[in-house]
Design a protein around this motif. Structure first.
Motif, mmCIF file in Angstrom:
data_model
loop_
_atom_site.group_PDB
_atom_site.id
_atom_site.type_symbol
_atom_site.label_atom_id
_atom_site.label_comp_id
_atom_site.label_asym_id
_atom_site.label_seq_id
_atom_site.Cartn_x
_atom_site.Cartn_y
_atom_site.Cartn_z
ATOM 1 N N LEU A 150 0.836 -1.202 0.000
ATOM 2 C CA LEU A 150 0.000 0.000 0.000
ATOM 3 C C LEU A 150 0.871 1.251 0.000
ATOM 4 C CD1 LEU A 150 -2.766 -0.931 2.616
ATOM 5 C CD2 LEU A 150 -2.938 -1.011 0.114
ATOM 6 N N GLN A 151 1.916 1.225 0.819
ATOM 7 C CA GLN A 151 2.835 2.361 0.902
ATOM 8 C C GLN A 151 3.513 2.593 -0.448
ATOM 9 O OE1 GLN A 151 5.705 2.070 4.073
ATOM 10 N NE2 GLN A 151 7.010 3.638 3.179
ATOM 11 N N ARG A 152 4.004 1.513 -1.063
ATOM 12 C CA ARG A 152 4.673 1.642 -2.366
ATOM 13 C C ARG A 152 3.738 2.205 -3.427
ATOM 14 N NH1 ARG A 152 6.870 -3.244 -0.686
ATOM 15 N NH2 ARG A 152 5.401 -4.409 -1.982
ATOM 16 N N LYS A 153 2.494 1.789 -3.405
ATOM 17 C CA LYS A 153 1.513 2.257 -4.381
ATOM 18 C C LYS A 153 1.298 3.768 -4.263
ATOM 19 C CE LYS A 153 -3.189 1.339 -5.990
ATOM 20 N NZ LYS A 153 -4.411 0.563 -5.779
ATOM 21 N N VAL A 154 1.167 4.248 -3.041
ATOM 22 C CA VAL A 154 0.972 5.687 -2.822
ATOM 23 C C VAL A 154 2.227 6.463 -3.224
ATOM 24 C CG1 VAL A 154 0.614 7.475 -1.067
ATOM 25 C CG2 VAL A 154 -0.783 5.397 -1.042
ATOM 26 N N GLU A 155 3.394 5.952 -2.832
ATOM 27 C CA GLU A 155 4.642 6.634 -3.186
ATOM 28 C C GLU A 155 4.834 6.698 -4.698
ATOM 29 O OE1 GLU A 155 7.419 4.401 -0.829
ATOM 30 O OE2 GLU A 155 7.060 5.640 0.951
ATOM 31 N N SER A 156 4.475 5.635 -5.400
ATOM 32 C CA SER A 156 4.574 5.615 -6.857
ATOM 33 C C SER A 156 3.626 6.629 -7.486
ATOM 34 C CB SER A 156 4.263 4.207 -7.377
ATOM 35 O OG SER A 156 4.238 4.192 -8.778
ATOM 36 N N ALA A 157 2.410 6.697 -6.984
ATOM 37 C CA ALA A 157 1.441 7.671 -7.498
ATOM 38 C C ALA A 157 1.907 9.096 -7.237
ATOM 39 C CB ALA A 157 0.073 7.423 -6.864
ATOM 40 N N ALA A 158 2.479 9.331 -6.055
ATOM 41 C CA ALA A 158 2.982 10.670 -5.728
ATOM 42 C C ALA A 158 4.114 11.065 -6.667
ATOM 43 C CB ALA A 158 3.451 10.714 -4.273
ATOM 44 N N LYS A 159 5.048 10.152 -6.910
ATOM 45 C CA LYS A 159 6.159 10.437 -7.827
ATOM 46 C C LYS A 159 5.652 10.744 -9.225
ATOM 47 C CE LYS A 159 9.965 7.977 -5.663
ATOM 48 N NZ LYS A 159 10.929 6.879 -5.777
ATOM 49 N N ASN A 160 4.655 9.986 -9.665
ATOM 50 C CA ASN A 160 4.091 10.192 -10.993
ATOM 51 C C ASN A 160 3.487 11.589 -11.126
ATOM 52 O OD1 ASN A 160 3.305 9.271 -13.653
ATOM 53 N ND2 ASN A 160 1.217 9.171 -12.847
ATOM 54 N N ILE A 161 2.697 11.981 -10.145
ATOM 55 C CA ILE A 161 2.083 13.316 -10.172
ATOM 56 C C ILE A 161 3.138 14.406 -10.085
ATOM 57 C CG2 ILE A 161 0.653 14.911 -8.810
ATOM 58 C CD1 ILE A 161 -1.249 12.577 -8.315
ATOM 59 N N GLU A 162 4.122 14.212 -9.214
ATOM 60 C CA GLU A 162 5.167 15.220 -9.036
ATOM 61 C C GLU A 162 6.031 15.379 -10.286
ATOM 62 O OE1 GLU A 162 7.116 13.747 -5.549
ATOM 63 O OE2 GLU A 162 5.429 14.281 -4.257
ATOM 64 N N SER A 163 6.290 14.295 -10.997
ATOM 65 C CA SER A 163 7.171 14.377 -12.163
ATOM 66 C C SER A 163 6.432 14.697 -13.446
ATOM 67 C CB SER A 163 7.967 13.075 -12.326
ATOM 68 O OG SER A 163 7.101 12.010 -12.636
ATOM 69 N N LYS A 164 5.179 14.233 -13.579
ATOM 70 C CA LYS A 164 4.460 14.405 -14.841
ATOM 71 C C LYS A 164 3.281 15.380 -14.744
ATOM 72 C CE LYS A 164 5.569 9.712 -16.272
ATOM 73 N NZ LYS A 164 5.024 8.373 -16.568
ATOM 74 N N TRP A 166 -0.317 16.717 -12.374
ATOM 75 C CA TRP A 166 -1.553 16.086 -11.906
ATOM 76 C C TRP A 166 -2.413 15.567 -13.050
ATOM 77 C CZ3 TRP A 166 -6.137 18.046 -13.576
ATOM 78 C CH2 TRP A 166 -6.147 19.369 -14.025
ATOM 79 N N GLN A 167 -2.297 16.165 -14.236
ATOM 80 C CA GLN A 167 -3.103 15.741 -15.374
ATOM 81 C C GLN A 167 -2.803 14.290 -15.770
ATOM 82 O OE1 GLN A 167 -1.180 18.442 -15.233
ATOM 83 N NE2 GLN A 167 -2.359 20.270 -15.790
#
Length: 170
Positions: A150-164, A166-167
């Motif tokens: 669960l932690q990894r999933k949230v961290e991955s989503a956060a990295k995705n939003i931060e790098s690419k 929110w769209q």
């Protein structure tokens, strides 16, 4: 499957669409369970027999789902000292599910029922596994891995939003 240590019960077969999620999670964790229908209103003697004999059969926690008046979790909790986890189910005869939520949530002193969200059977399965995992090291290890995922999933989503931006998450 190992010996059942969790009982999953529901007031009617129509509740299975929700309650199967508890069973699916317990399957993922390798926790043995039994699943059946026990209606507080239509089969009260079956409910009494189920609740009063659960411990003798090796059950350590009961997940009880019900819609409408939702008396099953509370009535079962009144008949056993095992932990009971109530799942309010939004059913066809329900008032937006609130009647079920409040029926399970508002228990009198001395008869607690752990209550999850409306249609929250997966969380009920997780809580039942955590109860079992408090004394079963193998289940505890599987739950630790689950929580880490669960932690990894949230961290991955956060990295995705931060790098690419929110769209990218829509």
């Amino acid at each position: 499957m190992s010996k059942p240590v969790v009982g999953i019960i529901m007031g009617s077969q129509s509740d299975l669409r929700v309650m199967k999620e508890a069973a699916e999670f317990l399957d993922e964790m390798g926790v043995g369970y039994e699943l059946t229908i026990v209606s507080a209103h239509r089969t009260p003697l079956r409910m009494v027999e189920y609740a009063t004999n659960a411990r003798k059969r090796g059950i350590k926690a009961i997940v009880a789902g019900a819609g409408g008046a939702a008396h099953l979790p509370g009535m079962v909790a009144s008949l056993t000292s095992l932990p009971v986890i109530g799942v309010p189910v939004k059913s066809s005869n329900s008032i937006d599910g609130w009647d079920s939520v409040l029926s399970i949530l508002q228990m009198p002193s001395g008869v607690p029922v752990a209550t999850v969200a409306l249609d929250g059977a997966r969380n009920a399965g997780i809580l039942a596994a955590q109860i079992i995992g408090s004394s079963d090291k193998e289940v505890g290890k599987k739950l630790d891995k689950f929580k880490q995922s669960l932690q990894r999933k949230v961290e991955s989503a956060a990295k995705n939003i931060e790098s690419k931006g929110w769209q990218s998450a829509l």
